[in-house]
Scaffold this motif. Structure first.
Motif, PDB file in Angstrom:
ATOM      1  N   ASP B 148       0.809  -1.213   0.000  1.00  0.00           N
ATOM      2  CA  ASP B 148       0.000   0.000   0.000  1.00  0.00           C
ATOM      3  C   ASP B 148       0.848   1.270   0.000  1.00  0.00           C
ATOM      4  OD1 ASP B 148      -2.479   1.051  -0.178  1.00  0.00           O
ATOM      5  OD2 ASP B 148      -2.721   1.309   1.986  1.00  0.00           O
ATOM      6  N   THR B 159       2.213 -12.267  10.203  1.00  0.00           N
ATOM      7  CA  THR B 159       1.373 -11.154  10.632  1.00  0.00           C
ATOM      8  C   THR B 159       1.667  -9.901   9.801  1.00  0.00           C
ATOM      9  OG1 THR B 159       1.592 -12.083  12.839  1.00  0.00           O
ATOM     10  CG2 THR B 159       0.555  -9.930  12.669  1.00  0.00           C
ATOM     11  N   ALA B 162       0.438 -10.348   6.217  1.00  0.00           N
ATOM     12  CA  ALA B 162      -1.022 -10.260   6.091  1.00  0.00           C
ATOM     13  C   ALA B 162      -1.450  -8.796   6.143  1.00  0.00           C
ATOM     14  CB  ALA B 162      -1.705 -11.059   7.198  1.00  0.00           C
ATOM     15  N   TYR B 163      -0.775  -8.028   6.984  1.00  0.00           N
ATOM     16  CA  TYR B 163      -1.099  -6.600   7.088  1.00  0.00           C
ATOM     17  C   TYR B 163      -0.759  -5.892   5.772  1.00  0.00           C
ATOM     18  CZ  TYR B 163      -0.948  -1.768   8.631  1.00  0.00           C
ATOM     19  OH  TYR B 163      -1.160  -0.435   8.735  1.00  0.00           O
ATOM     20  N   LYS B 166      -3.254  -6.724   2.815  1.00  0.00           N
ATOM     21  CA  LYS B 166      -4.701  -6.723   3.068  1.00  0.00           C
ATOM     22  C   LYS B 166      -5.502  -6.055   1.960  1.00  0.00           C
ATOM     23  CE  LYS B 166      -5.033  -2.793   6.292  1.00  0.00           C
ATOM     24  NZ  LYS B 166      -3.721  -2.154   6.169  1.00  0.00           N
ATOM     25  N   ARG B 171      -7.297 -10.930  -3.312  1.00  0.00           N
ATOM     26  CA  ARG B 171      -7.949 -10.929  -2.001  1.00  0.00           C
ATOM     27  C   ARG B 171      -6.889 -10.849  -0.915  1.00  0.00           C
ATOM     28  NH1 ARG B 171      -7.646 -15.794   0.656  1.00  0.00           N
ATOM     29  NH2 ARG B 171      -7.098 -17.638  -0.561  1.00  0.00           N
ATOM     30  N   PRO B 172      -7.289 -10.403   0.263  1.00  0.00           N
ATOM     31  CA  PRO B 172      -6.336 -10.387   1.368  1.00  0.00           C
ATOM     32  C   PRO B 172      -5.969 -11.810   1.778  1.00  0.00           C
ATOM     33  CG  PRO B 172      -8.490  -9.542   2.075  1.00  0.00           C
ATOM     34  CD  PRO B 172      -8.619  -9.913   0.638  1.00  0.00           C
ATOM     35  N   ARG B 173      -4.852 -11.951   2.461  1.00  0.00           N
ATOM     36  CA  ARG B 173      -4.409 -13.263   2.928  1.00  0.00           C
ATOM     37  C   ARG B 173      -4.310 -13.251   4.440  1.00  0.00           C
ATOM     38  NH1 ARG B 173      -4.533 -17.221  -1.024  1.00  0.00           N
ATOM     39  NH2 ARG B 173      -4.218 -16.180  -3.013  1.00  0.00           N
ATOM     40  N   THR B 174      -4.684 -14.381   5.043  1.00  0.00           N
ATOM     41  CA  THR B 174      -4.599 -14.467   6.501  1.00  0.00           C
ATOM     42  C   THR B 174      -3.163 -14.811   6.895  1.00  0.00           C
ATOM     43  OG1 THR B 174      -5.085 -16.827   6.520  1.00  0.00           O
ATOM     44  CG2 THR B 174      -6.964 -15.339   6.625  1.00  0.00           C
TER      45      THR B 174
END
Lengths: 623, 421
Positions: B148, B159, B162-163, B166, B171-174
């Motif tokens: 972004d 973590t 994923a941030y 997002k 699509r976002p990923r966990t």
């Protein structure tokens, strides 16, 4: 005392008596003129309203009623003689052979009297003529009140009492504007009957009595047996009834609803269900009951049952203990013992495996490749492990077979794929796998558990065998961000959940603290079965994992407690660390709310089953 | 000795640095009499035969027509092409070394299959992997730049990733998905005998990520190039012709070069000529296209945007310019274009980060500027425009590693005994 069964009352049916078979009746106005009571309203074809002392009864077409409920509806005007200064009028409603009674208030309000006069203008001359026949002074009062100009020769019209009995087929009455609130004195309805396997039904309904009285709803079923649905029923609030029946029942509405689990004494499915409504000696048959709901799969039945369940507080326990809990427990869930399965072997399994590793799968099987990609690098999986994947999801059988065939030649980890014909839930799936296990030791493993390094099976084995009193050995589990997920569980009461025992994960989400290798093996109250080692013989001696928990929850602590009862303790090897992607499996259920309710059910079941032992263990801990 | 070179693309079909590096090495090995084969993935379905994922482009140059929709996990649609077709290929070729340059368009499973072959070959077999960027570490196109904000990223974790991802399509990923991706790639990478990183920065990044095998820094050598004479100047004229050569995307920072025009001193701003050679602009997001179009309209006489170029045009292109600019906002690895600029004797200006900065020595053979800063780039351009400094930089250029040097180093790895053997 008045009885008034309100079958399909909905919040808009203001002051309408609705009889469930499409028949309905309503009193719009009841006013006093001299020593007369004039009653106006409407009914569908079948109901008739009988009032003592009636000398005039006339039906007439009513456009508004016809518009709403069809041509069967028509208005009525009745007049009866009032023997004294009564404030109420008792009515009897007749529908076919059934008789209902109700009590309505008589209004002296000039505005309402005038409104009735304007509405009934066309019938007033006939009414006057009828009154003239028997009560001349009343006829005078009528002409004064309504300023009637009477024809000189009043015909002696006979009283018309409508005797129609044929039940007309049409839509239930739609709401008409209510202008007087005339709540029934007692009312009841059966909303739902849900079949619970062969064991009985759960009956959902409501019952109110506006006067202190003991009502009974007697359910009769085959063979001749009668049960009072209200006896020991779980009462719930039905605020919707306030809208339907008026504010007078506000206090009753808090307890109006009921859930009642009726056990059928016979193995046979009951044939004829009927309910009788009894109140202080009066008794009426309830209108035809709703169709009994039957579900092909017990999971769907629990979905239905748990609609009526709102977790929280002490009251929840009453419902679970007496109604929902036994009802769910009696649903005909499939068990591993009576289900069929298909076994497919991939690769050459070790001839004498040290450990059988059982991984149940539900909802998704893509974890298989992720796990195999890790197991492939671990010598144990080529020499010591009997790996068994159990697909507990018949919907996915075809895709799972293809997946296994596609990944097996790449990773070359020998494994068995066991495909269950039924969805058994976590315990059942594991038990199915245990039946195929070739080693004396087992590891129960979740598909979303990923090892952090090779050699973990041997590490567990060594630690398990080092402690003779070890019955179950868990490991340290980490989230992917290295936060602690499981380091052993302990039991805690949860006040917001009826003080039931829950499995607490101390330290969850926090940094995993370093462990002294000398003290890495820690005795715990229970350990999670996301990764748990135990002896097959021990598991079989306690009858396998308890399949009474729905879908999956609490089987692991149940297991640890059952072993504890045999003197075998649970440990966690904190120096054996694997990753657990807990959230991935939780995301499988679209209806989180329902899944949460299932968890509460399982929690309740677990608490009730093990309360004594858990209390004892916690007391010993506290010393 | 037989070598199987595996790449994610063939430079006859697609021009990327990694593809070119793999191909040059393959050609050089054959020159030396090594029986090298190239297996290059392609998405050109039209070239495919029926019933096999393989076809031939030239002798010893095999195309692999795989399908990979799971770019996230770098997994092929069908694993059968791995354990059936690729297995057959290995059995037929019986290579002594398998040298991967990528697993994009192939899959992590190709490494495992190669390891299986190694285990059963009955002879020593080496698995070599040349790292070309950060795709195994970073699911944002392997750039290690935050999706972004375009901020540089120095570390991957489920973590953090994923941030970062997002908002990334599709699509976002966990964190769990990112964790599994990492485990899958690591498990495959653990089977490699020896890694090659074309820059020390890349090696350091992968070591920090936890690769435990040896990683040799071997640059992607190129066939020898003849340094060009300086572009003749009129007296008093500055060295004002700059060029960018390469793909155009937001990570390459072309927009920074264009913005820098505005920061030049008025005199140089009048005289400066900037050539952009390369393709890819039409595939970029609209914001970038609009930004570049606006700048083009603002500086119509200074800015020239050309399309794609062929490698055999390089001499002509470098002949027309004074200085190469590489304004990437991502780390880069070892950009081929810097070696080409050195080969043709042209000073370079590049961002002061990652793999590119170690290829340009500030004040010796080029200049570095502060990554992402148009003003800083303008200052560097201002300096490089000075004919005196420019000449000094030109003289400071050392010939880049040739493909011969690369091939010798790589051959050493092929014949090195396995740690376990």
């Amino acid at each position: 005392m008045a009885l008034f069964p309100g079958k399909t009352l909905n919040p808009l049916d203001t002051a309408i008596a609705s009889f469930g078979n499409g028949e309905a009746a309503k009193v719009d106005r009841c006013v006093r003129v001299g020593n007369l009571a004039l009653i106006s309203g409407w009914t569908t074809a079948a109901p008739d309203i009988a009032i003592r002392g009636t000398f005039f009864s006339q039906r007439y077409p009513r456009e508004d009623v016809e518009r709403e409920i069809g041509p069967a509806g028509s208005g009525f005007l009745k007049a009866c003689h009032l023997p004294g200064p009564a404030r109420h009028l008792d009515l009897q409603l007749r529908v076919g052979r059934q008789r209902y009674r109700s009590r309505i208030e008589i209004s002296d309000d000039p505005a309402i009297i005038e409104a009735l006069g304007i509405e009934q203008q066309a019938l007033l001359p006939e009414l006057w003529a009828a009154a003239q026949q028997i009560l001349p002074e009343t006829a005078t009062a009528l002409s004064q009140v309504f300023r009637l100009t009477m024809p000189a020769a009043a015909g002696g019209e006979p009283l018309v009492v409508n005797e129609k009995t044929a039940a007309a087929e049409h839509q239930p009455a739609m709401p008409l504007k209510a202008e007087s609130q005339t709540p029934p004195s007692a009312a009841a309805a059966i909303d739902e009957i849900i079949q619970i396997g062969q064991s009985g039904f759960l009956v959902v309904g409501w019952c109110i009595t506006t006067e202190p009285a003991t009502a009974k709803l007697l359910l009769t079923f085959h063979p001749q047996a009668e049960v009072d649905l209200l006896d020991d029923a779980y009462r719930v609030a039905r605020p919707d009834l306030v809208d339907a029946l008026g504010p007078m029942i506000r206090t009753q509405a808090a307890q109006a609803g009921f859930l009642s689990y009726v056990r059928s004494p016979s193995e046979q499915a009951p044939l004829n269900l009927s309910v009788r409504f009894e109140l202080e000696g009066s008794s009426i048959e309830m209108p035809p009951l709703p169709t009994v709901k039957r579900f092909d799969h017990p999971i769907d039945a629990t979905h239905e049952l748990l609609k009526h369940f709102h977790p929280g507080g002490q009251e929840m326990l009453t419902l679970l203990d007496h109604q929902l809990g036994p009802a769910i427990a009696n649903l005909p869930f499939r068990h591993s013992g009576d289900t069929q399965s298909e076994l497919i072997r991939f690769g050459e399994a070790p001839a004498e495996p040290k450990v059988s590793l059982i991984v149940p799968l539900y909802g998704r099987y893509d974890f298989v490749e992720f796990q195999l990609s890790q197991f492939a690098n671990d010598p144990d999986f080529h020499t010591a492990v009997d790996l068994i994947y159990v697909l507990d999801d018949p919907r996915l059988s075809e895709g799972f077979r293809d997946c296994c065939a596609a990944v097996a030649p790449i990773y070359e980890v020998p494994f068995s794929a066991l495909l269950s014909r039924d969805h058994l839930g976590y315990a059942g799936a594991n038990n199915l796998g245990v039946a195929q296990a070739r080693a004396d030791l087992l590891i129960l493993l979740n598909s979303d558990v990923i090892p952090s390094q090779s050699g973990w099976v041997t590490a567990m084995l060594e630690r398990f065998q080092a402690h003779p009193d070890c019955g179950a050995l868990g490991v340290r589990l980490l989230y992917p961000d290295d936060a602690l997920q499981h380091d052993g569980m302990l039991f805690k009461r949860l006040p917001s959940l009826g003080n039931l025992w829950i499995n607490d994960h101390p330290g969850k989400g926090l940094p995993a603290m370093p462990v002294d290798p000398e003290q890495a093996l820690v005795p715990v109250a229970a350990a999670t079965a996301a990764c748990l080692m135990l002896r097959k013989a021990d598991l079989l001696s306690i009858g396998g994992l308890d399949e009474g928990y729905i879908i999956g929850d609490f089987e692991d602590s149940d297991l640890c407690l059952a072993l504890r009862q045999q003197g075998k303790r649970s440990y966690v090897a904190r120096d054996v660390q694997l990753y657990h992607l807990e959230r991935q499996s939780q995301a499988l259920f679209a209806d989180r709310n329902w899944r949460d309710k299932i968890t509460v059910y399982n929690c309740w079941r677990h608490s009730r089953k093990w309360d004594a032992l858990i209390s004892q263990l916690c007391a010993a801990e506290a010393l | 000795m037989r070598v199987l070179m595996i790449a994610h693309g063939h430079p006859s079909l697609i021009k990327g640095g990694g593809e070119i590096a793999a191909y040059q090495l393959f050609k050089e090995l054959r020159e030396r009499g090594i029986d090298a084969y190239l297996l290059a993935a392609t998405r050109e379905d039209a070239l495919q035969h029926g019933g096999t994922p393989f076809s031939m482009l030239r002798p010893h140059e095999i195309l692999f027509h795989g399908q990979m929709r799971d770019y996230f996990n770098l997994s092929p649609d069908s694993l059968r092409v791995v354990w059936h077709d690729f297995r057959q290929l290995l059995a037929q070729l019986q290579p002594d070394a398998i040298h991967f340059h990528h697993i994009l368009h192939l899959g992590t499973q190709f490494i495992r299959e190669a390891a299986r072959y190694r285990a059963n070959a009955g002879k020593p077999v080496r698995l070599i992997f040349t790292l070309h960027e950060y795709l195994p570490i970073c699911a944002n196109d392997g750039q290690m730049v935050m999706f972004d904000s375009n901020e540089l990223c120095t570390e991957a974790s489920p973590t953090r990733c994923a941030y970062c991802l997002k908002l990334r399509p599709p699509r976002p990923r966990t964190p769990e998905e990112l964790f599994l991706r990492e485990r899958l790639i690591r498990a495959a990478f653990s089977l490699i005998d020896h890694f090659i990183a074309p820059s020390a920065f890349l090696r350091q990044t992968y070591q920090r990520w936890g690769l435990s095998q040896p990683i040799s820094v071997i640059d992607n050598g190129l066939p020898p190039m003849q340094p060009l004479a300086p572009r003749p100047l009129q007296p008093g004229q500055p060295r004002a012709r700059f060029a960018y050569l390469g793909q155009i995307n937001r990570y390459k920072g072309v927009q920074i070069l264009l913005e820098a025009i505005g920061f030049l001193e008025p005199k140089l701003r009048e005289q400066v000529q900037i050539d952009i050679h390369g393709c890819g602009l039409v595939d970029q997001d609209e914001a970038l296209q609009q930004q570049i179009e606006a700048l083009r309209q603002r500086y119509p006489s200074q800015l020239h945007i050309h399309g794609r170029y062929d490698r055999d045009e390089l001499g002509r292109l470098f002949n027309e310019i004074d200085t190469l600019v590489l304004p990437s906002i991502w780390w880069e690895n070892s950009p081929l274009v810097l070696q080409e600029a050195k080969g043709y004797g042209r000073p370079m200006i590049c961002s002061d980060i990652g793999g590119m900065q170690e290829k340009v020595t500030d004040g010796v053979d080029g200049l570095r500027f502060s990554r992402g800063s148009a003003a800083s780039l303008a200052r560097a351009m201002q300096r490089a425009a000075d004919p005196e400094l420019w000449e000094q930089l030109r003289k400071g250029i050392k010939a880049p590693d040739s493909i011969q040097i690369t091939a010798e180093q790589v051959l050493g790895l092929y014949t090195e005994a396995s740690p376990g053997a």
